[in-house]
Design a protein around this motif. Structure first.
Motif, PDB file in Angstrom:
ATOM      1  N   VAL A 237     -79.823   4.565 -14.580  1.00 20.15           N
ATOM      2  CA  VAL A 237     -79.795   3.384 -13.578  1.00 20.15           C
ATOM      3  C   VAL A 237     -81.171   2.732 -13.638  1.00 20.15           C
ATOM      4  O   VAL A 237     -81.292   1.489 -13.579  1.00 20.15           O
ATOM      5  CB  VAL A 237     -79.295   3.914 -12.226  1.00 20.15           C
ATOM      6  CG1 VAL A 237     -79.650   2.776 -11.362  1.00 20.15           C
ATOM      7  CG2 VAL A 237     -77.729   4.063 -12.358  1.00 20.15           C
ATOM      8  N   ALA A 238     -82.060   3.599 -13.440  1.00 23.09           N
ATOM      9  CA  ALA A 238     -83.580   3.029 -13.602  1.00 23.09           C
ATOM     10  C   ALA A 238     -84.143   2.340 -14.811  1.00 23.09           C
ATOM     11  O   ALA A 238     -84.610   1.230 -14.837  1.00 23.09           O
ATOM     12  CB  ALA A 238     -84.499   4.216 -13.317  1.00 23.09           C
ATOM     13  N   ALA A 239     -83.611   3.019 -15.855  1.00 24.51           N
ATOM     14  CA  ALA A 239     -83.878   2.637 -17.055  1.00 24.51           C
ATOM     15  C   ALA A 239     -83.271   1.040 -17.512  1.00 24.51           C
ATOM     16  O   ALA A 239     -83.649   0.239 -18.017  1.00 24.51           O
ATOM     17  CB  ALA A 239     -83.420   3.223 -18.231  1.00 24.51           C
ATOM     18  N   ILE A 240     -82.106   0.743 -16.892  1.00 27.83           N
ATOM     19  CA  ILE A 240     -81.450  -0.446 -16.934  1.00 27.83           C
ATOM     20  C   ILE A 240     -82.004  -1.334 -15.999  1.00 27.83           C
ATOM     21  O   ILE A 240     -82.556  -2.602 -16.175  1.00 27.83           O
ATOM     22  CB  ILE A 240     -79.957  -0.353 -16.751  1.00 27.83           C
ATOM     23  CG1 ILE A 240     -79.163   0.582 -17.806  1.00 27.83           C
ATOM     24  CG2 ILE A 240     -79.320  -1.680 -16.426  1.00 27.83           C
ATOM     25  CD1 ILE A 240     -77.869   0.748 -17.453  1.00 27.83           C
ATOM     26  N   ALA A 241     -82.581  -0.961 -14.897  1.00 37.99           N
ATOM     27  CA  ALA A 241     -83.207  -1.820 -13.919  1.00 37.99           C
ATOM     28  C   ALA A 241     -84.548  -2.317 -14.253  1.00 37.99           C
ATOM     29  O   ALA A 241     -85.046  -3.387 -14.086  1.00 37.99           O
ATOM     30  CB  ALA A 241     -83.159  -1.169 -12.637  1.00 37.99           C
ATOM     31  N   THR A 242     -85.379  -1.705 -15.119  1.00 37.80           N
ATOM     32  CA  THR A 242     -86.559  -1.960 -15.287  1.00 37.80           C
ATOM     33  C   THR A 242     -86.855  -3.112 -16.058  1.00 37.80           C
ATOM     34  O   THR A 242     -87.744  -4.217 -15.602  1.00 37.80           O
ATOM     35  CB  THR A 242     -87.401  -0.836 -16.199  1.00 37.80           C
ATOM     36  OG1 THR A 242     -87.260   0.552 -15.567  1.00 37.80           O
ATOM     37  CG2 THR A 242     -88.722  -0.841 -16.306  1.00 37.80           C
ATOM     38  N   PRO A 243     -86.228  -3.369 -17.365  1.00 38.34           N
ATOM     39  CA  PRO A 243     -86.223  -4.821 -18.082  1.00 38.34           C
ATOM     40  C   PRO A 243     -86.029  -5.995 -17.067  1.00 38.34           C
ATOM     41  O   PRO A 243     -86.546  -7.171 -17.095  1.00 38.34           O
ATOM     42  CB  PRO A 243     -85.604  -4.539 -19.199  1.00 38.34           C
ATOM     43  CG  PRO A 243     -84.488  -3.569 -19.009  1.00 38.34           C
ATOM     44  CD  PRO A 243     -85.245  -2.643 -18.021  1.00 38.34           C
ATOM     45  N   ILE A 244     -84.995  -5.783 -16.252  1.00 36.78           N
ATOM     46  CA  ILE A 244     -84.097  -6.757 -15.441  1.00 36.78           C
ATOM     47  C   ILE A 244     -85.498  -7.159 -14.306  1.00 36.78           C
ATOM     48  O   ILE A 244     -85.854  -8.227 -14.077  1.00 36.78           O
ATOM     49  CB  ILE A 244     -82.988  -6.407 -14.500  1.00 36.78           C
ATOM     50  CG1 ILE A 244     -82.097  -6.073 -15.625  1.00 36.78           C
ATOM     51  CG2 ILE A 244     -82.776  -7.240 -13.723  1.00 36.78           C
ATOM     52  CD1 ILE A 244     -80.628  -5.440 -14.987  1.00 36.78           C
ATOM     53  N   GLN A 245     -86.252  -6.050 -13.795  1.00 41.57           N
ATOM     54  CA  GLN A 245     -87.469  -6.444 -12.759  1.00 41.57           C
ATOM     55  C   GLN A 245     -88.493  -6.996 -13.363  1.00 41.57           C
ATOM     56  O   GLN A 245     -89.122  -7.985 -12.696  1.00 41.57           O
ATOM     57  CB  GLN A 245     -87.625  -4.818 -12.134  1.00 41.57           C
ATOM     58  CG  GLN A 245     -88.865  -5.011 -11.227  1.00 41.57           C
ATOM     59  CD  GLN A 245     -88.363  -5.533 -10.018  1.00 41.57           C
ATOM     60  OE1 GLN A 245     -87.591  -6.667 -10.049  1.00 41.57           O
ATOM     61  NE2 GLN A 245     -88.647  -4.944  -8.878  1.00 41.57           N
ATOM     62  N   ILE A 246     -88.837  -6.902 -14.721  1.00 45.95           N
ATOM     63  CA  ILE A 246     -89.788  -7.580 -15.333  1.00 45.95           C
ATOM     64  C   ILE A 246     -89.607  -9.184 -15.272  1.00 45.95           C
ATOM     65  O   ILE A 246     -90.494 -10.037 -15.125  1.00 45.95           O
ATOM     66  CB  ILE A 246     -90.114  -7.114 -16.878  1.00 45.95           C
ATOM     67  CG1 ILE A 246     -90.722  -5.585 -16.729  1.00 45.95           C
ATOM     68  CG2 ILE A 246     -91.103  -7.980 -17.602  1.00 45.95           C
ATOM     69  CD1 ILE A 246     -90.787  -4.961 -17.975  1.00 45.95           C
ATOM     70  N   ILE A 247     -88.120  -9.610 -15.844  1.00 47.74           N
ATOM     71  CA  ILE A 247     -87.798 -10.715 -15.929  1.00 47.74           C
ATOM     72  C   ILE A 247     -87.832 -11.574 -14.322  1.00 47.74           C
ATOM     73  O   ILE A 247     -88.368 -12.701 -14.253  1.00 47.74           O
ATOM     74  CB  ILE A 247     -86.093 -11.016 -16.333  1.00 47.74           C
ATOM     75  CG1 ILE A 247     -86.353 -10.326 -17.650  1.00 47.74           C
ATOM     76  CG2 ILE A 247     -85.707 -12.396 -16.257  1.00 47.74           C
ATOM     77  CD1 ILE A 247     -84.938 -10.197 -18.537  1.00 47.74           C
ATOM     78  N   VAL A 248     -87.255 -10.713 -13.473  1.00 46.60           N
ATOM     79  CA  VAL A 248     -87.347 -11.316 -12.041  1.00 46.60           C
ATOM     80  C   VAL A 248     -88.757 -11.368 -11.529  1.00 46.60           C
ATOM     81  O   VAL A 248     -88.824 -12.401 -11.024  1.00 46.60           O
ATOM     82  CB  VAL A 248     -86.349 -10.402 -11.080  1.00 46.60           C
ATOM     83  CG1 VAL A 248     -86.642 -11.061  -9.498  1.00 46.60           C
ATOM     84  CG2 VAL A 248     -84.961 -10.278 -11.433  1.00 46.60           C
TER      85      VAL A 248
END
Length: 477
Positions: A237-248
């Motif tokens: 879950v965290a690994a999927i969220a990490t690149p999304i967080q960089i974009i946001v």
């Protein structure tokens, strides 16, 4: 004795309450924010484990889901306490702010209260439903917990976003609010990106926090399926969220560049308006307006602000407003350092997530290296520090305003000179609460580990134990 009391009273009367009010609010928020990711994301990860258990008849996943739900209940209870204290502090520490802006600022908190009570009700149903509900109906009682957690976080962030982009109200000539548009208050200009940034951060931090515990366990030789699942679910879950967080986060930074140029100037240490602005890693701003130390990367700050115009992009400096309307030199340096910490640690977490994703994609299993597990064991602490640094950027970067361009912090704070006493009391109370929470969670973990699996009266979805007949010599009815 009388002279001593008089001296103490005189000293207390000379205390400036503003720094103490700011310190107390900062400390309680920094403490509470650690619990928020668990409150938002843990229910989702419990549901993943529960779903897997029911869909694939996976006993290890069922054990994991049940135990996680009990940990979740503890952290939810502690978060409820610390969140309530924060709500009370708005009235105790910032009465002038609430007196002026409470009608608008309180709107998102009204919705947060509804989501909080919904979450609390379904947490209770889910916990007690392990032995009282059929498997799939019980699973679905957990869904409102995850949904309410997300919308509760969005509601709170909407209030903070309103402080950065106040809207949705009409004031008279005396500055008193005479009309409020609740929709415009909640959906202010800063809200969508700030809310997305916080919700994704909740899944990122929550995932890394939980998985780091199991990484430590695996390093200690606990490599059974239970521990592997306990690591894989939250870390994925965290690994999927990490690149999304960089974009946001990148999108939010550009919003700050356009709508809060003074905060952006503090982030990038830009004293005067110019183009071809370097990205300075570390470094600090001096009183004479020069930036020393650190590693400057020529033109990168301008390019990141607007790639379409590249290094010719103009970045407004701190000097676009008078000194009393911008962060102090110290505050600007704090904001810049916090930004570097957030971006630097976020990049390290992204690289670790990339390592994990690459191994999983090509080999269909998690990395087996002990170096990976050592790094994963550190992600819980590193992700919390990253999140705390992000909030420092948000709050300190807005200084000296509590409501951007409308009310300064000094005008909002309490005039009670005894506020330093409440700060010390809260400090002691929270330290005791933190230690107690850790002790309780560790004792639960040890008890679960000793049990090895389900005990007879705790096994989920098992039939209730038939009561033994009364030993009275009478036949059973």
């Amino acid at each position: 004795m009388g002279e001593t009391l008089t001296g103490l009273a005189t000293m207390a009367a000379g205390v400036n309450p503003v720094p103490w009010a700011r310190s107390q609010m900062a400390f309680t928020l920094a403490f509470h924010i650690i619990l928020v990711p668990l409150g938002v994301s843990w229910a989702f990860m419990v549901l993943i484990a529960n779903y897997r258990a029911l869909r694939h008849d996976d006993r290890a996943a069922l054990v994991l889901a049940q135990r996680w739900s009990k940990y979740m209940a503890v952290t939810f209870a502690v978060g409820a306490v610390t969140g309530t204290v924060l709500s009370l502090e708005f009235g105790l520490l910032w009465p002038r702010f609430m007196g002026t802006w409470g009608e608008a600022f309180g709107v998102p908190f009204a919705f947060e209260g509804l989501f909080f009570f919904t979450e609390a009700i379904f947490v209770a149903i889910y916990i007690f439903g392990w032995r009282r509900l059929k498997p799939w109906p019980h699973f679905w009682t957990g869904v409102p917990i995850a949904v309410a957690g997300v919308f509760g976080a969005i509601s709170v962030v909407a209030a903070n976003a309103w402080m950065n982009a106040p809207s949705g109200f009409t004031a008279n000539a005396q500055g008193e609010i005479i009309d409020v548009d609740p929709v415009a208050v909640i959906f202010n200009d800063a809200m969508p990106l700030q809310a997305a940034h916080m919700v994704v951060a909740a899944y990122l931090v929550g995932g890394f926090l939980i998985s780091s515990v199991y990484a430590v366990g695996m390093l200690r030789g606990r490599t059974d399926r239970y521990h592997k699942l306990g690591f894989l679910i939250p870390f994925t879950v965290a690994a999927i969220a990490t690149p999304i967080q960089i974009i946001v986060g990148d999108t939010l930074a550009r919003w700050v560049y356009s709508d809060q140029p003074v905060k952006f100037a503090a982030i990038e240490l830009v004293p005067t308006t110019s183009s071809d602005v370097p990205e300075v890693l570390l470094g600090h701003l001096n009183a004479d307006g020069t930036v020393t130390g650190g590693i400057p990367i020529p033109g990168l700050a301008s390019w990141l602000s607007n790639p379409s115009t590249g290094r010719s992009t103009v970045v407004q400096g701190l000097d676009i407003v008078p000194p009393d309307a911008r962060p102090t030199i110290l505050e600007a340096n704090i904001v810049h350092l916090a930004w570097d910490v957030m971006v630097g640690l976020g990049t390290l977490l992204f690289l670790l997530a990339l390592w994990y994703g690459a191994i999983w994609l090509f080999r269909r299993h998690m990395p087996a290296s002990k170096w990976f597990l050592r790094a994963a064991a550190c992600t819980g602490v590193l992700s919390v520090v990253t999140m705390e640094a992000g909030w420092v950027v948000t709050e300190v970067g807005r200084q000296p305003w509590i409501v951007y361009n409308l009310m300064k912090v000094e005008a909002a704070a309490t005039g009670n000179t005894g506020v330093w006493i409440t700060f010390i009391a809260v400090l002691v109370l929270y330290l005791a609460l933190g230690v107690t929470t850790i002790v309780v969670l560790r004792s639960m973990s040890r008890r679960f580990r000793r049990a090895g699996g389900f005990v007879e009266l705790d096994a989920p979805y098992s039939p209730a134990k038939k009561p033994e007949p009364a030993k009275t010599g009478e036949p059973e009815p």
